[in-house]
Design an enzyme around this catalytic site. Structure first.
Site, PDB file in Angstrom:
ATOM      1  N   ASP A  79       0.824  -1.205   0.000  1.00  0.00           N
ATOM      2  CA  ASP A  79       0.000   0.000   0.000  1.00  0.00           C
ATOM      3  C   ASP A  79       0.862   1.261   0.000  1.00  0.00           C
ATOM      4  OD1 ASP A  79      -2.627   1.448   0.499  1.00  0.00           O
ATOM      5  OD2 ASP A  79      -1.448   2.085   2.239  1.00  0.00           O
ATOM      6  N   GLU A 128       1.058  -0.586  -5.363  1.00  0.00           N
ATOM      7  CA  GLU A 128      -0.012   0.394  -5.532  1.00  0.00           C
ATOM      8  C   GLU A 128       0.653   1.764  -5.689  1.00  0.00           C
ATOM      9  OE1 GLU A 128      -3.599   2.710  -3.319  1.00  0.00           O
ATOM     10  OE2 GLU A 128      -1.595   2.434  -2.530  1.00  0.00           O
TER      11      GLU A 128
END
Length: 676
Positions: free
Chosen positions: A335, A389
């Site tokens: 993330d 990401e």
């Protein structure tokens, strides 16, 4: 010149625009090698180095308890808890064992019992504070006081794994990811559990045909509404969903069903909480994080790791290995990679030129950390999956480190959902620019594997809208019965199916869907908070809507299931070549082929096309998927199982198709073995 060309990193050979940055990229590669050598002293492997979780924290070894913690600024450490009546006792005082700030205590067998609550009391110059150990593997919250504590987790019998990691067939090398959040996966207005997910949601995913689960909010986080992205305890599975053994049972059952399970791994920042988290752990703000403004992420109200510190690298790399070893996860979706990579966290930046990726704004320490995290992950599990990401488009993220990249296996094509938002929000569909749509769907670096999606959890949060809600709006509440004819609903369902099919059919190497979006879940996600009176009404998934025989949600779910089945059967995403057969702006038509299949899309809202001509490989074709079929809630304007023959014309072959408005169809060659 030949020597220079021969030694050029492969990433630069594939992208000549990167050559002006050769020195920077080669320095980066050297930095990764040198950092790895410094961490391992050249005497052990990086995977062995990444075993801090076996040294630090609480462990029962050879008849005694051993606890260690790194706290360089501390002047004294005590274990306090139920075993001490929450008081400092000399018998539970730790001893500093080296000049690096490592503290240790050894205790007899009866010092702890399974389930005991405990924490650290740390003294530093002029003050003290209670902290949860940095490597704690179990952290629980008291339901009445709301206080978090570490918990001894030493059950009499360790979890017995039943299923091996699934062997992945060639077709299933393509990632078909079902993104899930355990707590909101159930329909009742409550926080769901690992066990409920295993019993009720896992079978749904299997039936839907996806082959990979992406599990959100695994690491412990104090605030439920953070969606799991404000982590406090990096080695503890969130206890609000159940026990460690229940999470292991979830992963085990998924493996038994042939599914891989990857988890969201948050190394981009940490929660600012001090008692629960790492902030000011030993009394200093800079133990794990940067000192001063650089150590705070003001947009996220969180702390930013100092990725240049060996102890921080030890902590984060060990965290990668821990989740692979202890819970048998099959990889990670990292993330907030953009936030890690750039000193300004990429906020408000367009990234329109290569200079944006190679300026002083780049955090080389963070990039090195990511490269080493990928190396550790693949050293421990060569078949593990790592996904970045990143919204910046950093070249080489999903290229091997030895080629000049960062080492991820995949990267998200995050521009695709952003483009769908802009189209559905700002442009009437009669004005959709099909040429630009085709470009955006295929705009990716061919040397890097990508995962596309039409929408993820981001688009479902309060303050945004899912695709189905943008398309249907409030009519979704009153006009989703099968016998209710409503123009807005019909339009929205037709486009919803087309958007998802063209996104999947043009995806590079994988596709992602957030749970419930496949059937057009009607409401946003809003976690309990003061602004909604701590309600759980919108932090759930209404599966009964898709199950109800009289509602139209079932049509969308069935279409998604058959779309996924088609992709798996044909191994579609294993074939990178996607020739465009025809694109016509005025007709709103896009036709292309992939893996021997022909995909035909007519986005026009009012104009159906009869005998629409385009070039195709000679032969006979049959229709295998029709978004307008009555079984999918369409108007049924095409006869099922249609067959079409190409006709020779001007030295080539053409197909002529009837393309109804807002319809997508897929054709398969008859009598030919499709490429696998």
């Amino acid at each position: 010149m030949k020597t220079s060309e021969a030694t050029l990193p492969r990433l630069l050979k594939k992208d000549s625009y990167l050559r002006p940055y050769r020195e920077i990229i080669e320095n980066r590669m050297r930095r990764v090698r040198e950092t790895e050598k410094r961490l391992t002293s050249g005497e052990t492997g990086l995977a062995d180095f990444a075993s801090g979780h076996e040294y630090f924290g609480l462990h029962y070894r050879e008849g005694q308890w051993i606890f260690r913690e790194w706290a360089p600024n501390a002047t004294g450490l005590f274990l306090i808890g139920e075993m001490t009546g929450w008081r400092e006792e000399a018998a539970f005082a730790l001893e500093r064992i080296n000049d690096q700030g490592v503290w240790e205590i050894r205790l007899p067998r009866n010092a702890f019992r399974h389930g005991d609550l405990y924490r650290l009391r740390i003294h530093w110059p002029d003050n003290r504070g209670d902290r949860i150990p940095a490597y704690a593997r179990r952290v629980v919250q008291d339901p009445e006081t709301r206080i978090f504590n570490a918990q001894v987790w030493q059950p009499p019998l360790p979890y017995h794994w039943k299923n091996p990691v699934p062997r992945i067939s060639e077709q299933d090398e393509q990632l078909l990811i079902y993104e899930v959040h355990t707590g909101m996966a159930q329909e009742a207005e409550k926080i769901g559990s690992y066990s409920e997910f295993t019993g009720y949601i896992l079978p749904r995913i299997v039936r839907a045909g996806y082959n990979t689960i992406q599990l959100m909010a695994v690491q412990e986080h104090p605030y439920y509404g953070s969606f799991g992205y404000q982590v406090s305890n990096f080695f503890a599975a969130s206890s609000r969903f159940g026990t460690p053994d229940e999470l292991k049972a979830l992963v085990d059952a998924a493996h038994g069903a042939g599914l891989r399970v990857i988890m969201d791994l948050v190394h981009s920042h940490a929660v600012s909480n001090e008692t629960e988290g790492l902030s000011r752990f030993d009394g200093t703000p800079y133990q794990y994080f940067h000192e001063g403004p650089r150590g705070r992420h003001t947009a996220w109200d969180s702390r930013c790791f100092d990725y240049g510190k060996p102890q921080v690298l030890h902590f984060l790399l060990s965290n990668c290995r821990f989740w692979l070893d202890e819970y048998r996860f099959d990889g990670f979706r990292f993330d907030g990679v953009t936030s890690m990579l750039y000193r300004d966290h990429g906020l408000g930046k367009a990234f329109t030129a290569y200079d944006d990726y190679f300026s002083d704004n780049l955090d080389e320490d963070a990039l090195t950390c990511l490269a080493l995290a990928n190396r550790v992950t693949h050293a421990v599990r060569p078949d593990a999956i790592t996904i970045a990401e990143d919204v910046s488009g950093m070249p080489g993220l999903a290229a091997p480190v030895e080629d000049g990249g960062v080492g991820f296996d995949y990267r998200f094509a995050m521009g695709v959902p952003d483009y769908w938002i802009r189209l559905t929000k700002e442009v009437a569909d009669e004005d959709w620019p099909t040429g630009h749509l085709w470009y955006e769907l295929n705009n990716r670096r061919p040397e890097e594997k990508t995962i596309s999606y039409a929408e993820s959890h981001d688009q479902a949060l309060v303050g945004d809208k899912t695709l189905i809600f943008r398309l249907i709006d409030a009519d979704i509440y009153d006009h989703m019965r099968k016998d209710d004819q409503n123009f807005r609903v019909d339009r929205g369902m037709a486009l919803h199916k087309m958007i998802r099919l063209i996104t999947l059919a043009t995806a590079g190497n994988g596709y992602l869907n957030f749970m419930g979006n496949e059937f057009g879940h009607p409401e946003w996600i809003d976690f309990p908070r003061e602004g909604n009176r701590w309600s759980l009404r919108y932090a759930r998934r209404q599966w009964s809507l898709a199950d109800h025989p009289d509602l139209k949600y079932r049509f969308l779910a069935d279409f998604d299931r058959d779309m996924i089945a088609m992709v798996r059967r044909c191994g579609l995403l294993s074939h990178p070549n996607i020739p465009l057969l025809k694109e016509h702006h005025s007709d709103k038509v896009i036709l292309f082929s992939r893996a021997g299949l022909i995909f035909a899309f007519n986005f026009h809202p009012t104009r159906s096309h009869s005998d629409y001509p385009f070039h195709a490989a000679p032969g006979e074709y049959r229709m295998i998927l029709d978004s307008d079929a009555a079984d999918y809630g369409g108007q049924g304007r095409l006869s099922p199982d249609q067959h079409h023959l190409t006709q020779p014309e001007n030295g080539s072959h053409q197909l002529r198709l009837y393309l109804p408005t807002r319809t997508a169809i897929v054709l398969e060659p008859v009598g030919k073995v499709l490429p696998k």
